[in-house]
Design an enzyme around this catalytic site. Structure first.
Site, PDB file in Angstrom:
ATOM      1  N   ASP A 119      18.373  26.888  11.031  1.00  0.00           N
ATOM      2  CA  ASP A 119      18.652  28.029  11.899  1.00  0.00           C
ATOM      3  C   ASP A 119      18.684  29.341  11.132  1.00  0.00           C
ATOM      4  OD1 ASP A 119      18.991  25.989  13.725  1.00  0.00           O
ATOM      5  OD2 ASP A 119      20.643  26.984  14.748  1.00  0.00           O
ATOM      6  N   CYS A 152      22.588  19.338   9.480  1.00  0.00           N
ATOM      7  CA  CYS A 152      22.637  20.721   9.949  1.00  0.00           C
ATOM      8  C   CYS A 152      22.657  20.852  11.468  1.00  0.00           C
ATOM      9  CB  CYS A 152      21.516  21.520   9.301  1.00  0.00           C
ATOM     10  SG  CYS A 152      21.879  21.855   7.556  1.00  0.00           S
ATOM     11  N   ASP A 153      22.523  22.097  11.921  1.00  0.00           N
ATOM     12  CA  ASP A 153      23.001  22.536  13.233  1.00  0.00           C
ATOM     13  C   ASP A 153      22.598  21.674  14.421  1.00  0.00           C
ATOM     14  OD1 ASP A 153      23.599  24.550  11.436  1.00  0.00           O
ATOM     15  OD2 ASP A 153      23.364  26.119  12.918  1.00  0.00           O
ATOM     16  N   LYS A 154      21.324  21.365  14.577  1.00  0.00           N
ATOM     17  CA  LYS A 154      20.892  20.629  15.769  1.00  0.00           C
ATOM     18  C   LYS A 154      20.671  19.152  15.495  1.00  0.00           C
ATOM     19  CE  LYS A 154      21.092  24.529  17.648  1.00  0.00           C
ATOM     20  NZ  LYS A 154      21.494  25.162  16.393  1.00  0.00           N
ATOM     21  N   CYS A 173      25.653  25.062   5.153  1.00  0.00           N
ATOM     22  CA  CYS A 173      26.286  26.322   4.751  1.00  0.00           C
ATOM     23  C   CYS A 173      27.801  26.179   4.687  1.00  0.00           C
ATOM     24  CB  CYS A 173      25.876  27.441   5.694  1.00  0.00           C
ATOM     25  SG  CYS A 173      24.116  27.847   5.567  1.00  0.00           S
ATOM     26  N   GLU A 206      20.232  32.268  18.798  1.00  0.00           N
ATOM     27  CA  GLU A 206      21.490  32.709  18.199  1.00  0.00           C
ATOM     28  C   GLU A 206      21.418  34.202  17.897  1.00  0.00           C
ATOM     29  OE1 GLU A 206      23.051  28.646  16.015  1.00  0.00           O
ATOM     30  OE2 GLU A 206      22.235  30.254  14.779  1.00  0.00           O
ATOM     31  N   SER A 251      25.493  32.049  16.132  1.00  0.00           N
ATOM     32  CA  SER A 251      25.589  31.216  14.944  1.00  0.00           C
ATOM     33  C   SER A 251      27.052  30.895  14.695  1.00  0.00           C
ATOM     34  CB  SER A 251      25.015  31.970  13.746  1.00  0.00           C
ATOM     35  OG  SER A 251      25.450  31.394  12.539  1.00  0.00           O
TER      36      SER A 251
END
EC number: 4.2.1.9
Length: 613
Positions: free
Chosen positions: A81, A122-124, A193, A489, A515
């Site tokens: 992202d 990570c995010d998704k 992150c 985002e 985000s």
């Protein structure tokens, strides 16, 4: 007893051809009597949170085979992202969640696998795999790649992360040298992150759901202790298979572990630790896959009485995920919640008979087990690397201060109001969300002038051109799941507002999302979205909007009659941006937009439309 699913392709005379192909992958006669366990890896060289995962699938595979299973690894896609941020690449991020969920379903069902190990980060990726796991409802365990170490530089007095690099880059008073120093220091290692952004939030929530081992969300990607999580995951999934297929123990199935109460636990944790607002979107989506009636009203209910017990970047600069781990990780937060009477502790997990048993073993304030204390002393080495398990640094002490430390007790909470809130009003009839953990208390009630932008791109140009003034409420619309499409985002707009000194002087409202790195009075997921006829599409420049977090409301300050008249006019024009946006919407994105629901439904596909086919 339930039969192995894999028997469909491994048993019987008519499956000779399938067995021949299985043999070509290395299977022997005895292997056809064992469970076939899929390893869904997400290695890619595009994403720092996944760059170190290449060999970890086979690490798990070897442990599965030692424990009596057959392991078969495959890969999913993974979008970064941060790299996709601020351009059309972000249109693909949220839709990739559905692609990941589908790809896991496709591989597991096509090959009749008996269980799954999900290697995410990570995010998704974690949400997509979680959706697939609950959809399939076969034994599963999650093991993530782990968080990266916080960045260090002589120019900053605190640990750095991606957001620091973005904010400093937009600060016109910062020298090129300072920007370069932040850029080179913000993301020093592999891993997700380093703050309580979406990736780490979701990996922590999977622990709370009961589908991952303790330490999954907080053990650094670089630390040697993380290897044990991967090895234990391999052993545990075989044990879960034996219990389900050999003993007919349905309690190990993901829908029986991650039930309604478990979703309440996960959301309670999220509120207590001030997690990313994206977690709301993903939990709602996962609940639908599990066929659980868990919705935004439940989240609103929980948000009103759960205090904030943990504060981590971007909500505070002092702490990152490495500090959460030193303070005892997720089971220490769960322990504080349990002692405050805010947690269901009688639920099973993949590693313990109950959450209560897990807390007794893993909460550093409740156990004298030196091995557990040593585990949570795992810390950063401060050496840039893309290699997993490459260091064994340990803190000299634990942070067990529940009055003033990273993790607090209920009695000494950062605030009695939790870190997330759901707001309702005439501008968002089905709700919108705000991460209150990142909002200064002085602006919990905010009345301002609407400044309208009909794309993220135009808002960025406007903010950088000083169009936004103190007291404005920036409204970015037609960026929802349908309208974007893809629900981008808005990290760049919020970061640039900060860099302009407007972080506490303005608000931002959008039908897009944020985000996990966002802080400030940033309100997202406005539902219904503008493209679906939401009232956010009826706001005009200069309108007054009142945001009232304590009373959970957000309202456009015009009469009902005026709002109705505007709706009539907008119906005639159509619910689309006034100006054509220079945005290439491909067939893949159009297919996503066609079926996408608004954020209050998790931005999942509209199943009612599909059921009619």
């Amino acid at each position: 007893m339930p039969d192995y699913r894999s028997k469909t392709s491994t048993h019987g005379r008519n499956m000779a051809g399938a067995r021949a192909l299985w043999r070509a992958t290395g299977m022997k006669d005895d292997d056809f009597k064992k469970p076939i366990i899929a390893i869904a890896n997400s290695f890619t060289q595009f994403v720092p949170g996944h760059v170190h995962l290449k060999d970890l699938g086979q690490l798990v595979a070897r442990e599965i085979e030692r424990a009596g299973g057959v392991a078969k690894e495959f890969n999913t896609i993974a979008v970064d992202d941060g790299i996709a941020m601020g351009h059309d690449g972000m249109l693909y991020s949220l839709p990739s969640r559905e692609i990941i969920a589908d790809s896991v379903e496709y591989m597991v069902n096509a090959h009749c696998a008996d269980a799954i190990v999900c290697i995410s980060n990570c995010d998704k990726i974690t949400p997509g795999m979680l959706m697939a796991a609950l959809r399939l409802n076969i034994p599963v365990i999650f093991v993530s790649g782990g968080p990266m170490e916080a960045g260090k530089t002589k120019l900053a007095s605190h640990g750095l992360d991606l957001v620091d690099a973005m904010v400093i880059a937009a600060d016109s008073s910062a020298s090129d040298e300072k920007v370069a120093e932040y850029e080179r220091s913000a993301c020093p290692t592999c891993g997700s992150c380093s703050g309580m952004f979406t990736a780490n939030s979701m990996n922590c929530l999977v622990e709370a759901l009961g589908l991952a081992l303790p330490g999954n969300g907080s053990t650094l990607a670089t630390h040697s202790d993380r290897e044990q999580l991967f090895l234990q995951a391999g052993r545990t999934i075989v044990e879960l298979c034996k219990r389900y297929y050999g003993e007919n123990d349905e309690s190990v199935l993901p829908r029986n572990i991650a039930n309604f109460k478990a979703f309440e636990n996960a959301m309670t944790l999220d509120i207590a630790m001030g997690g990313s607002t994206n977690t709301i979107l993903h939990l709602l989506a996962a609940a639908q896959e599990a066929e659980i009636d868990f919705d935004l009203r439940d989240i609103d209910r929980l948000s009103r009485h759960v205090p904030q017990l943990c504060k981590v970047a971007p909500n505070i600069q002092k702490y990152h995920m490495e500090d959460v781990h030193r303070a005892g990780g997720i089971f220490s937060i769960l322990g504080s919640l349990a002692r405050g009477g805010l947690l269901h502790t009688d639920l099973p997990t993949v590693h313990s008979k109950s959450i209560a048993e897990g807390i007794a073993k893993w909460d550093i304030t409740q156990t004298d087990d030196e091995a557990v204390h040593t585990f949570f002393k795992a810390g950063p080495a401060g050496i840039p690397t893309q290699t997993a398990f490459s260091q064994s640094t340990r803190w000299d002490t634990l942070d067990d201060d529940r009055e003033n430390g990273c993790i607090r007790s209920v009695e000494h909470a950062y605030s009695q109001e939790g870190g997330l809130a759901v707001l309702y009003g005439n501008i968002a009839l089905d709700g919108c969300v705000v991460k209150t953990a990142g909002v200064d208390e002085s602006i919990h009630v905010f009345e301002g002038r609407a400044k309208i932008y009909e794309s993220q791109d135009s808002s960025v140009r406007g903010i950088l051109a000083d169009e936004v003034k103190e007291g404005d409420i920036v409204i970015i619309r037609y960026e929802g799941p349908k309208g974007g499409p893809g629900m981008q985002e808005m990290l760049y707009p919020t970061s640039y507002l900060k860099s302009k000194g407007l972080g506490k002087a303005c608000a931002l409202l959008t039908d897009g999302r944020f985000s996990g790195g966002t802080s400030g009075l940033s309100i997202g997921h406005a539902s219904p979205e503008a493209a679906a006829g939401g009232a956010i599409g009826l706001v005009q420049d200069g309108d007054k909007v009142l945001i009232d977090i304590p009373n959970r409301s957000i309202n456009l300050l015009i009469s009902d009659e005026e709002l109705a008249a505007r709706r009539v006019e907008q119906d005639k024009k159509g619910w689309k941006p006034v100006e054509k946006r220079p945005r290439k919407v491909t067939t893949a994105l159009k297919a996503y937009a066609l079926l996408a629901t608004s954020a209050d439904k998790g931005a999942v596909r509209n199943k009612a439309m599909l059921d009619g086919l």
